[in-house]
Design a protein around this motif. Structure first.
Motif, short mmCIF file in Angstrom:
data_model
loop_
_atom_site.label_atom_id
_atom_site.label_comp_id
_atom_site.label_asym_id
_atom_site.label_seq_id
_atom_site.Cartn_x
_atom_site.Cartn_y
_atom_site.Cartn_z
N LEU A 24 -17.42 47.86 103.69
CA LEU A 24 -16.75 46.80 102.92
C LEU A 24 -17.35 45.44 103.25
CD1 LEU A 24 -14.37 46.08 100.99
CD2 LEU A 24 -12.99 45.71 103.05
N LYS A 25 -17.69 44.69 102.20
CA LYS A 25 -18.24 43.34 102.38
C LYS A 25 -17.21 42.31 101.91
CE LYS A 25 -23.05 44.76 101.99
NZ LYS A 25 -24.35 44.54 101.34
N GLY B 22 -13.64 42.32 100.47
CA GLY B 22 -12.60 41.72 101.29
C GLY B 22 -12.33 40.28 100.86
N ALA B 23 -11.06 39.94 100.74
CA ALA B 23 -10.70 38.58 100.29
C ALA B 23 -10.79 37.56 101.42
CB ALA B 23 -9.28 38.59 99.71
N GLY B 24 -10.65 38.02 102.65
CA GLY B 24 -10.69 37.09 103.77
C GLY B 24 -9.55 36.09 103.68
N VAL C 179 -5.94 44.33 106.04
CA VAL C 179 -7.05 43.64 105.40
C VAL C 179 -6.73 43.47 103.92
CG1 VAL C 179 -9.51 43.72 104.86
CG2 VAL C 179 -8.68 44.58 107.06
N LYS C 180 -6.98 42.27 103.41
CA LYS C 180 -6.78 42.02 101.99
C LYS C 180 -8.05 42.41 101.22
CE LYS C 180 -3.47 38.21 102.42
NZ LYS C 180 -3.20 36.78 102.08
N ILE C 181 -7.87 43.19 100.18
CA ILE C 181 -9.00 43.68 99.38
C ILE C 181 -8.74 43.37 97.92
CG2 ILE C 181 -10.28 45.74 98.65
CD1 ILE C 181 -9.74 46.97 101.33
N VAL C 182 -9.78 42.92 97.23
CA VAL C 182 -9.71 42.68 95.78
C VAL C 182 -10.75 43.55 95.10
CG1 VAL C 182 -8.89 40.30 96.02
CG2 VAL C 182 -11.35 40.76 95.92
N LYS C 183 -10.51 43.85 93.84
CA LYS C 183 -11.47 44.59 93.02
C LYS C 183 -12.12 43.61 92.05
CE LYS C 183 -9.21 49.09 93.30
NZ LYS C 183 -10.31 49.72 94.06
N ALA C 184 -13.45 43.69 91.98
CA ALA C 184 -14.20 42.76 91.14
C ALA C 184 -15.23 43.53 90.32
CB ALA C 184 -14.88 41.69 91.99
#
Length: 350
Positions: A60-61, A19-21, A2-7
């Motif tokens: 996780l959203k 999740g970047a989707g 799963v691709k995850i980004v921090k914002a």
């Protein structure tokens, strides 16, 4: 995978995982995400990274989409509404004479709620103020009390170093700071110099604290006796940055030595001077104590005599007072008896 980004939602704010989707995201992009408070706009801080399913955080959203022009325009309208609400709330606070300081107003992305951040020394009854705000803006109102450090983070400013405040530029979490950190770095314990805009100790005191502690371990402490080459004396000062110490020798010379040149076996404690028995202090104390005891013994019989004399005078005064009272009662009794006899003599002739 799963691709995850921090914002983040605010500058130097807390980082959240999303999740970047299938979105192609990069740092600086504005994205629309779903949160507990509803939809909001966030800024990407780190590029997408792939994580295994076992390491995915719970709950996780996924990011909904990249922010469009309409979304940015809506954020700008909310910013204008925040300024209007801030001015109106300040006016109402002054009218009601409330002891609170309004810091910031924040509108949710969809405009369903307005959050008013304020500081106060104690609890504040703002029920009437909430009614005024709800009647004016026709939305849900939340009053949130914050601390002075959070206030500085929201407002921002320039520190005593001439740079932007750490908390409002890059510092995301507040770490505990103590006066011990200033002492270890040989800083002057002047509150005006080691305190920040919020009135608390500077956050930057903790940046180099561990470094100073590790460097000081390589140097002998002040007051220790050291021997290095032809120099031998007492350490009077440490220079942690240069890694040197100043040593005062027996002939009152000041010598600078490097900490790496001083071996651990050449460092010793300063010998303590033993106190002599029967020294001048003890000889001075003995006659004083003996003289005091003699004076007390001499004063005791005199005090007893004075007390005895005072008690005797009090007894004599009480006895004389009793005698006078008895004499008065005796005279009164004789007068009464004499009166009754005269009355009888007057009645008999009749």
């Amino acid at each position: 995978m799963v691709k995850i980004v921090k914002a983040q939602f605010h500058t130097a704010g807390k980082l959240y995982d999303f999740g970047a989707g299938e979105l192609d995201l990069k740092p600086g992009d504005k994205i629309i995400v779903e949160t507990e408070r509803g939809r909001s706009i966030a800024t990407v801080v780190t590029p997408p990274r792939e994580y295994e399913d076992a390491h995915i955080p719970e709950g996780l959203k996924t990011a909904i989409r990249i922010a469009e022009q309409s979304d940015l325009a809506s954020a700008a309208r909310n910013a204008a509404r925040e300024k209007e609400a801030h001015a109106f709330c300040l006016r109402k606070i002054k009218e009601r004479g409330m002891e609170m300081k309004l810091v910031k107003v924040e509108y949710l992305f969809d405009g369903s709620k307005a959050i008013f951040y304020f500081t106060a020394d104690g609890r504040v009854d703002f029920r009437e103020l909430v009614k005024d705000l709800a009647h004016q803006f026709h939305t849900r109102i939340e009053m949130r009390q914050i601390g002075v450090r959070d206030e500085s983070k929201m407002i921002g400013g320039i520190g005593i170093c001439g740079r932007e405040l750490c908390c409002s530029s890059f510092l995301r979490d507040f770490e505990p700071v103590s006066v011990k950190m200033a002492k270890e770095q040989n800083l002057a314990l002047n509150p005006t110099k080691i305190s920040g805009q919020c009135g608390r100790l500077l956050c930057c005191l903790g940046y180099e604290y561990e470094t100073y502690c590790s460097l000081k371990k390589c140097l002998p402490k002040c007051g220790k006796l050291v021997k290095c080459g032809n120099s031998e004396g007492e350490v009077i000062k440490q220079n942690v940055i240069e890694g040197t110490v100043l040593v005062k020798t027996e002939d009152d010379r000041i010598v600078e030595l490097k900490g790496e040149d001083i071996k651990p076996e050449d460092i010793s404690e300063k010998p303590k001077i033993p106190r002599r028995e029967g020294g001048p202090r003890e000889r001075d104390k003995e006659p004083r104590g003996s003289g005091d005891s003699e004076r007390r013994e001499k004063e005791k019989p005199r005090d007893r005599d004075q007390k005895a004399g005072a008690d005797g005078e009090q007894r004599r005064e009480r006895d004389s007072g009793k005698n006078r009272e008895q004499q008065r009662s005796d005279r009164g009794g004789r007068d009464r008896r004499g009166g009754k006899g005269r009355d009888k003599e007057k009645k008999e002739p009749k």
